[in-house]
Design a protein around this motif. Structure first.
Motif, short mmCIF file in Angstrom:
data_model
loop_
_atom_site.label_atom_id
_atom_site.label_comp_id
_atom_site.label_asym_id
_atom_site.label_seq_id
_atom_site.Cartn_x
_atom_site.Cartn_y
_atom_site.Cartn_z
N VAL A 28 1.02 -1.07 0.14
CA VAL A 28 0.11 -0.12 -0.04
C VAL A 28 0.80 1.24 -0.16
O VAL A 28 0.60 2.17 -0.86
CB VAL A 28 -0.87 -0.16 1.25
CG1 VAL A 28 -1.64 1.12 1.22
CG2 VAL A 28 -1.84 -1.18 1.28
N ALA A 29 1.98 1.18 0.83
CA ALA A 29 2.85 2.37 0.79
C ALA A 29 3.62 2.79 -0.55
O ALA A 29 3.63 3.86 -0.94
CB ALA A 29 4.18 2.10 1.88
N ARG A 30 3.91 1.48 -1.43
CA ARG A 30 4.48 1.71 -2.47
C ARG A 30 3.44 2.23 -3.48
O ARG A 30 3.89 3.32 -4.19
CB ARG A 30 5.15 0.28 -3.01
CG ARG A 30 6.17 -0.11 -2.32
CD ARG A 30 6.56 -1.70 -2.74
NE ARG A 30 7.52 -2.24 -2.01
CZ ARG A 30 8.87 -2.20 -2.45
NH1 ARG A 30 9.34 -1.41 -3.55
NH2 ARG A 30 9.74 -2.69 -1.83
N ARG A 31 2.16 2.03 -3.69
CA ARG A 31 1.33 2.41 -4.27
C ARG A 31 1.22 3.99 -3.82
O ARG A 31 0.82 4.66 -5.08
CB ARG A 31 0.03 1.73 -4.18
CG ARG A 31 -0.14 0.47 -4.87
CD ARG A 31 -1.54 -0.39 -5.14
NE ARG A 31 -2.33 -0.44 -4.10
CZ ARG A 31 -2.35 -1.43 -3.04
NH1 ARG A 31 -1.54 -2.33 -3.59
NH2 ARG A 31 -2.98 -1.50 -2.20
N ASN A 32 1.18 4.14 -2.80
CA ASN A 32 0.90 5.82 -2.34
C ASN A 32 2.20 6.50 -2.84
O ASN A 32 1.75 7.73 -3.16
CB ASN A 32 0.80 5.62 -0.91
CG ASN A 32 -0.64 5.23 -0.34
OD1 ASN A 32 -1.62 4.85 -1.22
ND2 ASN A 32 -0.86 5.02 0.87
N ILE A 33 3.23 5.91 -2.65
CA ILE A 33 4.43 6.73 -3.26
C ILE A 33 4.33 7.25 -4.64
O ILE A 33 4.79 8.25 -5.01
CB ILE A 33 5.64 5.79 -2.87
CG1 ILE A 33 6.11 5.55 -1.56
CG2 ILE A 33 7.12 6.49 -3.78
CD1 ILE A 33 7.21 5.01 -1.02
N VAL A 34 4.03 6.09 -5.31
CA VAL A 34 3.88 6.31 -6.78
C VAL A 34 2.64 7.20 -7.17
O VAL A 34 2.99 8.14 -8.19
CB VAL A 34 3.46 4.85 -7.64
CG1 VAL A 34 3.19 5.09 -8.95
CG2 VAL A 34 4.69 3.97 -7.53
#
Length: 407
Positions: A28-34
């Motif tokens: 989820v954090a990776r998707r939010n970063i992108v």
């Protein structure tokens, strides 16, 4: 996660070194970063604009966006000298801001810079969906920051300009391999240093993207293992000149950090320019082959408790010793490490029981400017192998063009 996956990183993984909010899933954090990065990329407009300040809101960010020219125009359009100085100081304070501004400070800054805040809408709260420290790191890709407390290494290959182009490539490849090998050694002890580097042509500037006392100590550890791997590689080399002989400098000081454009994107790694890189370049000019110099500094650094403390060069080297004990037992050149001793050198003081002091040196650069430095030594003792001695002793400094300025 496999060892290979853990060590091979993308630009996304670099941000995962920052602490995530409790309960936030990594994917989820990776998707939010992108998602956040895509939003900021649109505002960046292929490098035309910079983000000067930001503050979080419930569902997004408020940002101050303007072209690069504002950096100089803001002070140049001041009506007088005193106002120009005030504006320059205000701008430096703003660029030195590590994280977000409070809502009140953000609005005051917008009025001062005569900018209208822009809202960046997000489907999550910045504090819960990424964490404000991580958001700050992402925003930094689209701005310029003034950094006062980060350590930087400069490594230089001795006699590099006298080599053929092919020999130069071989030596830079060897040095790059030593950097990677040192990083892998620290990873073995869960020291996941988030380092960056940029070439100088005949060497590298290297720094830790993270900031604070612990991050700077990790960088000093990285320097030790780079030099150790290089020394072992020189011993193993079957052909002279394939592995560079190095001189090294370590310093803490102010610099601007920015991200250049690479194609249509900001680079995934930053560039440094400022006083610390200037000082390092002047130090390396006077360093002898095999020498390690530590610049004289007195700087505020953030400790593990998030408190600011003032640290000078001597204090810093003292503080690196305890963390080094955690590296005992690590294999280096096929033999386990028993002890790593690092210290600044000086003459023996016979009046006080024969203990060693610390010499402070003053060097003069090609422009006539003076710089204060210390000579450093690193001794790595191995259980079943010969010791690795890095740096030069005081007795080896006859060709060092510097004067002692103790007292």
């Amino acid at each position: 996660m496999s060892e290979e996956t853990r060590q091979r990183k993308s630009w996304l993984d670099g941000f995962m070194a920052y602490p995530l909010p409790a309960g936030l899933d990594e994917e989820v954090a990776r998707r939010n970063i992108v998602l956040l990065d895509q939003k900021l990329y649109q505002l960046w407009s292929l490098g035309e604009n910079l983000i000067y300040a930001w503050t979080p809101s419930e569902h997004g960010l408020e940002v101050l966006l303007a072209p690069h020219a504002l950096l100089t125009e803001f002070t140049e359009r001041a009506p007088g000298g005193a106002e120009r100085m005030r504006r320059a100081t205000m701008l430096e304070t703003l660029l030195a801001q590590q994280e977000h501004l409070s809502a009140e400070a953000f609005q005051a800054t917008a009025r001062e810079l005569e900018l209208k805040p822009l809202h960046v809408a997000l489907p999550f709260s910045p504090s819960d969906g990424l964490g404000l420290r991580l958001v700050a790191a992402i925003v930094e890709r689209y701005g310029i920051r003034l950094v006062e407390d980060r350590a930087v290494i400069l490594l230089d290959a001795v006699g590099f300009s006298l080599l053929t182009p092919l020999e130069q490539v071989v030596q830079l490849s060897s040095l790059s391999c030593s950097v990677n090998a040192a990083y892998a050694k620290l990873l073995d002890r869960e020291i996941n240093i988030n380092f960056a580097r940029t070439t100088t042509g005949d060497g590298f500037y290297i720094w830790n993207r993270m900031r604070g006392m612990a991050a700077n100590v990790e960088l000093y550890q990285l320097l030790q293992f780079i030099l150790a791997d290089n020394a072992l590689a020189r011993e193993r080399a079957t052909r002279k000149g394939t592995v560079p002989r190095l001189r090294a400098c370590f310093h803490v000081g102010s610099h601007y950090e920015f991200y250049q454009s690479e194609g249509l994107n900001p680079t995934s790694f930053s560039y440094l320019v400022g006083q610390v890189t200037i000082e390092l370049a002047r130090m390396i000019e006077r360093a002898l082959p095999g020498q390690i110099l530590v610049g004289k500094f007195y700087t505020a650094m953030r400790d593990a408790d998030d408190e600011m403390l003032m640290v000078d060069s001597k204090d810093f080297v003292d503080c690196t010793r305890a963390p080094l004990q955690a590296l005992n037992g690590l294999a280096l050149g096929g033999s386990e490490i028993d002890e790593i001793a690092c210290y600044l050198t000086g003459q023996r003081d016979t009046a006080f029981g024969g203990s060693y002091g610390i010499n402070e040196y003053e060097i003069q650069d090609k422009h006539g400017l003076l710089h204060r430095v210390y000579n450093a030594k690193i001794n790595i003792h191995r259980r079943h192998g010969e010791p690795i001695y890095l740096g030069l002793r005081e007795d080896d400094l006859a060709g060092f063009h510097a004067r002692i300025v103790n007292g």
